[in-house]
Design a protein around this motif. Structure first.
Motif, PDB file in Angstrom:
ATOM      1  N   ASP A  56      -7.222  20.502   1.888  1.00  0.00           N
ATOM      2  CA  ASP A  56      -8.620  20.769   2.232  1.00  0.00           C
ATOM      3  C   ASP A  56      -8.732  21.853   3.302  1.00  0.00           C
ATOM      4  O   ASP A  56      -9.640  22.686   3.259  1.00  0.00           O
ATOM      5  CB  ASP A  56      -9.321  19.487   2.696  1.00  0.00           C
ATOM      6  CG  ASP A  56      -9.653  18.565   1.543  1.00  0.00           C
ATOM      7  OD1 ASP A  56      -9.818  19.060   0.406  1.00  0.00           O
ATOM      8  OD2 ASP A  56      -9.755  17.342   1.770  1.00  0.00           O
ATOM      9  N   TRP A  57      -7.830  21.868   4.273  1.00  0.00           N
ATOM     10  CA  TRP A  57      -7.810  22.915   5.305  1.00  0.00           C
ATOM     11  C   TRP A  57      -7.602  24.276   4.644  1.00  0.00           C
ATOM     12  O   TRP A  57      -8.344  25.224   4.897  1.00  0.00           O
ATOM     13  CB  TRP A  57      -6.717  22.609   6.321  1.00  0.00           C
ATOM     14  CG  TRP A  57      -6.446  23.663   7.335  1.00  0.00           C
ATOM     15  CD1 TRP A  57      -5.329  24.424   7.433  1.00  0.00           C
ATOM     16  CD2 TRP A  57      -7.298  24.068   8.432  1.00  0.00           C
ATOM     17  NE1 TRP A  57      -5.425  25.282   8.507  1.00  0.00           N
ATOM     18  CE2 TRP A  57      -6.618  25.081   9.133  1.00  0.00           C
ATOM     19  CE3 TRP A  57      -8.552  23.688   8.870  1.00  0.00           C
ATOM     20  CZ2 TRP A  57      -7.161  25.708  10.258  1.00  0.00           C
ATOM     21  CZ3 TRP A  57      -9.086  24.311   9.991  1.00  0.00           C
ATOM     22  CH2 TRP A  57      -8.393  25.305  10.667  1.00  0.00           C
ATOM     23  N   ASP A  58      -6.591  24.372   3.790  1.00  0.00           N
ATOM     24  CA  ASP A  58      -6.308  25.637   3.109  1.00  0.00           C
ATOM     25  C   ASP A  58      -7.496  26.090   2.256  1.00  0.00           C
ATOM     26  O   ASP A  58      -7.816  27.279   2.210  1.00  0.00           O
ATOM     27  CB  ASP A  58      -5.071  25.521   2.223  1.00  0.00           C
ATOM     28  CG  ASP A  58      -3.765  25.464   3.008  1.00  0.00           C
ATOM     29  OD1 ASP A  58      -3.786  25.562   4.254  1.00  0.00           O
ATOM     30  OD2 ASP A  58      -2.710  25.310   2.368  1.00  0.00           O
ATOM     31  N   ASN A  59      -8.153  25.149   1.567  1.00  0.00           N
ATOM     32  CA  ASN A  59      -9.256  25.469   0.654  1.00  0.00           C
ATOM     33  C   ASN A  59     -10.614  25.570   1.342  1.00  0.00           C
ATOM     34  O   ASN A  59     -11.619  25.821   0.664  1.00  0.00           O
ATOM     35  CB  ASN A  59      -9.334  24.419  -0.459  1.00  0.00           C
ATOM     36  CG  ASN A  59      -8.140  24.463  -1.377  1.00  0.00           C
ATOM     37  OD1 ASN A  59      -7.484  25.482  -1.514  1.00  0.00           O
ATOM     38  ND2 ASN A  59      -7.844  23.340  -1.994  1.00  0.00           N
ATOM     39  N   ASN A  60     -10.643  25.384   2.655  1.00  0.00           N
ATOM     40  CA  ASN A  60     -11.896  25.412   3.424  1.00  0.00           C
ATOM     41  C   ASN A  60     -12.893  24.372   2.899  1.00  0.00           C
ATOM     42  O   ASN A  60     -14.083  24.633   2.756  1.00  0.00           O
ATOM     43  CB  ASN A  60     -12.509  26.825   3.415  1.00  0.00           C
ATOM     44  CG  ASN A  60     -13.542  27.005   4.513  1.00  0.00           C
ATOM     45  OD1 ASN A  60     -13.618  26.217   5.458  1.00  0.00           O
ATOM     46  ND2 ASN A  60     -14.346  28.048   4.401  1.00  0.00           N
ATOM     47  N   THR A  61     -12.369  23.177   2.633  1.00  0.00           N
ATOM     48  CA  THR A  61     -13.187  22.053   2.172  1.00  0.00           C
ATOM     49  C   THR A  61     -12.926  20.825   3.046  1.00  0.00           C
ATOM     50  O   THR A  61     -12.742  19.709   2.542  1.00  0.00           O
ATOM     51  CB  THR A  61     -12.893  21.729   0.689  1.00  0.00           C
ATOM     52  OG1 THR A  61     -11.480  21.489   0.532  1.00  0.00           O
ATOM     53  CG2 THR A  61     -13.327  22.863  -0.236  1.00  0.00           C
ATOM     54  N   MET A 105     -11.580  32.237   9.375  1.00  0.00           N
ATOM     55  CA  MET A 105     -10.449  32.764   8.633  1.00  0.00           C
ATOM     56  C   MET A 105     -10.838  32.993   7.170  1.00  0.00           C
ATOM     57  O   MET A 105     -11.543  32.184   6.578  1.00  0.00           O
ATOM     58  CB  MET A 105      -9.272  31.792   8.694  1.00  0.00           C
ATOM     59  CG  MET A 105      -8.857  31.408  10.115  1.00  0.00           C
ATOM     60  SD  MET A 105      -8.586  32.806  11.224  1.00  0.00           S
ATOM     61  CE  MET A 105      -7.210  33.590  10.460  1.00  0.00           C
ATOM     62  N   ALA A 106     -10.352  34.096   6.601  1.00  0.00           N
ATOM     63  CA  ALA A 106     -10.609  34.367   5.185  1.00  0.00           C
ATOM     64  C   ALA A 106      -9.762  33.444   4.321  1.00  0.00           C
ATOM     65  O   ALA A 106     -10.275  32.786   3.417  1.00  0.00           O
ATOM     66  CB  ALA A 106     -10.321  35.832   4.864  1.00  0.00           C
ATOM     67  N   THR A 107      -8.463  33.394   4.606  1.00  0.00           N
ATOM     68  CA  THR A 107      -7.564  32.521   3.845  1.00  0.00           C
ATOM     69  C   THR A 107      -6.560  31.870   4.780  1.00  0.00           C
ATOM     70  O   THR A 107      -6.214  32.419   5.835  1.00  0.00           O
ATOM     71  CB  THR A 107      -6.769  33.286   2.760  1.00  0.00           C
ATOM     72  OG1 THR A 107      -5.931  34.249   3.399  1.00  0.00           O
ATOM     73  CG2 THR A 107      -7.683  33.963   1.758  1.00  0.00           C
ATOM     74  N   ILE A 108      -6.098  30.710   4.362  1.00  0.00           N
ATOM     75  CA  ILE A 108      -5.000  30.015   5.042  1.00  0.00           C
ATOM     76  C   ILE A 108      -4.127  29.414   3.952  1.00  0.00           C
ATOM     77  O   ILE A 108      -4.620  28.813   3.001  1.00  0.00           O
ATOM     78  CB  ILE A 108      -5.500  28.911   5.993  1.00  0.00           C
ATOM     79  CG1 ILE A 108      -6.266  29.528   7.162  1.00  0.00           C
ATOM     80  CG2 ILE A 108      -4.332  28.057   6.499  1.00  0.00           C
ATOM     81  CD1 ILE A 108      -6.805  28.531   8.167  1.00  0.00           C
ATOM     82  N   VAL A 109      -2.813  29.603   4.116  1.00  0.00           N
ATOM     83  CA  VAL A 109      -1.850  28.994   3.207  1.00  0.00           C
ATOM     84  C   VAL A 109      -0.810  28.282   4.062  1.00  0.00           C
ATOM     85  O   VAL A 109      -0.142  28.904   4.883  1.00  0.00           O
ATOM     86  CB  VAL A 109      -1.169  30.041   2.303  1.00  0.00           C
ATOM     87  CG1 VAL A 109      -0.105  29.392   1.430  1.00  0.00           C
ATOM     88  CG2 VAL A 109      -2.207  30.778   1.462  1.00  0.00           C
TER      89      VAL A 109
END
Length: 146
Positions: free
Chosen positions: A25-30, A70-74
């Motif tokens: 969920d953190w990575d997907n911004n959810t 942040m735009a993206t997080i992986v």
């Protein structure tokens, strides 16, 4: 003698699964999907020295604001270990991950994280300690002779 505890055993693996879902969920911004994983009152101590102590709703607002920057997080999770302190009767999960984030301007940042998550008697997260280091930099390869 350890100040906190030296009496640990392998804990409940469902807590590790909770964190893996939370990281997704953190990575997907959810992150609102993970709201129910947190206790009503939470404490988080972050690697930059800041600390949060307050309600779950305030925590989610802060997390969503930070993630929105942040735009993206992986995250690449290296390992996790669910533990139970026998003398304290507490459930913990230790987790190691590499996080690569890209901000709105396209700047990438990588960091290695070690996090320690505590779960209350209801299986909810109520305490997190986060530690960070920069990924190791490989030395340049030696020049070869021709």
């Amino acid at each position: 003698t350890a100040d906190y505890s030296s009496s640990f055993e392998i804990g409940d693996s469902k807590n590790a699964l909770t964190l893996l879902k939370l990281y997704k969920d953190w990575d997907n911004n959810t992150m609102n999907n993970s709201k129910d994983y947190f206790a009503d009152q939470d404490t988080m101590i972050f690697s930059n020295g800041t600390m949060f102590a307050g309600s779950r709703d305030s925590l989610l607002a802060m997390i969503n604001h930070a993630r929105g920057q942040m735009a993206t997080i992986v995250d690449s999770v290296h390992a996790w270990v669910p533990l139970r302190s026998k003398d304290k009767d507490e459930e913990w999960v230790l987790l190691w991950t590499r996080e690569i984030s890209t901000d709105a301007k396209g700047n990438k940042t990588a960091k290695e994280l070690q996090e320690t998550w505590r779960f209350d008697k209801n299986g909810k997260i109520n305490l997190v300690y986060q530690y960070e280091q920069q990924p190791p930099k490989m030395p340049p390869a030696p020049a070869t002779k021709k």
